[in-house]
Scaffold this motif. Structure first.
Motif, PDB file in Angstrom:
ATOM      1  N   LEU A 125     -12.150  -0.097   4.379  1.00 37.75           N
ATOM      2  CA  LEU A 125     -10.910  -0.669   4.713  1.00 37.75           C
ATOM      3  C   LEU A 125     -10.588  -0.652   6.063  1.00 37.75           C
ATOM      4  O   LEU A 125     -10.041  -1.433   6.753  1.00 37.75           O
ATOM      5  N   HIS A 126     -10.783   0.617   6.747  1.00 39.14           N
ATOM      6  CA  HIS A 126     -10.643   1.024   8.041  1.00 39.14           C
ATOM      7  C   HIS A 126     -11.166  -0.190   8.871  1.00 39.14           C
ATOM      8  O   HIS A 126     -10.995  -0.521  10.023  1.00 39.14           O
ATOM      9  N   ASP A 127     -12.516  -0.195   8.521  1.00 40.33           N
ATOM     10  CA  ASP A 127     -13.648  -1.273   9.275  1.00 40.33           C
ATOM     11  C   ASP A 127     -13.208  -2.703   9.285  1.00 40.33           C
ATOM     12  O   ASP A 127     -13.898  -3.504  10.049  1.00 40.33           O
ATOM     13  N   MET A 128     -12.561  -2.981   8.182  1.00 36.39           N
ATOM     14  CA  MET A 128     -12.355  -4.388   8.031  1.00 36.39           C
ATOM     15  C   MET A 128     -11.264  -4.978   9.063  1.00 36.39           C
ATOM     16  O   MET A 128     -10.286  -4.326   9.371  1.00 36.39           O
ATOM     17  N   PRO A 129     -11.340  -6.263   9.384  1.00 38.49           N
ATOM     18  CA  PRO A 129     -10.563  -6.860  10.552  1.00 38.49           C
ATOM     19  C   PRO A 129      -9.158  -7.255   9.871  1.00 38.49           C
ATOM     20  O   PRO A 129      -9.124  -7.681   8.463  1.00 38.49           O
ATOM     21  N   GLY A 130      -7.922  -6.896  10.411  1.00 39.50           N
ATOM     22  CA  GLY A 130      -6.806  -7.115   9.731  1.00 39.50           C
ATOM     23  C   GLY A 130      -6.695  -6.487   8.502  1.00 39.50           C
ATOM     24  O   GLY A 130      -6.001  -6.909   7.426  1.00 39.50           O
ATOM     25  N   ASN A 131      -6.984  -5.096   8.691  1.00 37.81           N
ATOM     26  CA  ASN A 131      -6.823  -4.302   7.327  1.00 37.81           C
ATOM     27  C   ASN A 131      -5.521  -3.974   7.063  1.00 37.81           C
ATOM     28  O   ASN A 131      -4.801  -4.144   7.717  1.00 37.81           O
ATOM     29  N   ASP A 132      -5.406  -3.510   5.564  1.00 39.37           N
ATOM     30  CA  ASP A 132      -4.000  -3.455   5.133  1.00 39.37           C
ATOM     31  C   ASP A 132      -3.603  -2.012   5.282  1.00 39.37           C
ATOM     32  O   ASP A 132      -4.074  -1.199   4.664  1.00 39.37           O
ATOM     33  N   GLN A 133      -2.664  -1.683   6.156  1.00 35.18           N
ATOM     34  CA  GLN A 133      -2.329  -0.434   6.330  1.00 35.18           C
ATOM     35  C   GLN A 133      -1.572   0.332   5.523  1.00 35.18           C
ATOM     36  O   GLN A 133      -1.761   1.555   5.176  1.00 35.18           O
ATOM     37  N   LEU A 134      -0.841  -0.563   4.570  1.00 42.76           N
ATOM     38  CA  LEU A 134      -0.316   0.092   3.371  1.00 42.76           C
ATOM     39  C   LEU A 134      -1.384   0.653   2.425  1.00 42.76           C
ATOM     40  O   LEU A 134      -1.217   1.783   2.136  1.00 42.76           O
TER      41      LEU A 134
END
Length: 67
Positions: A29-38
């Motif tokens: 998730l961290h490596d995904m662009p525009g990751n979902d911080q929540l």
């Protein structure tokens, strides 16, 4: 007593596996662009709760007894 310890060890292994799985999910998730911080925060919070539960179960298996 042996059955209880066996159950605790099985639970401990499941908790450790879930903890490792969350490591992978957090990294992905961290490596995904525009990751979902929540969602990332939820995963991290769950991982911390698992760490606490793992410690609790480990203490049930082998308690720290001060003589």
């Amino acid at each position: 007593m042996a059955d209880e310890e066996r159950e605790l060890r099985a639970l401990l292994e499941r908790l450790r596996q879930e903890h490792r799985d969350l490591d992978v999910a957090i990294e992905a998730l961290h490596d995904m662009p525009g990751n979902d911080q929540l969602q990332l925060a939820r995963f991290k919070k769950r991982k911390l709760a698992l760490k606490d539960r793992i410690s609790f179960v480990e203490d049930q298996i082998c308690p720290d007894i001060i003589a």
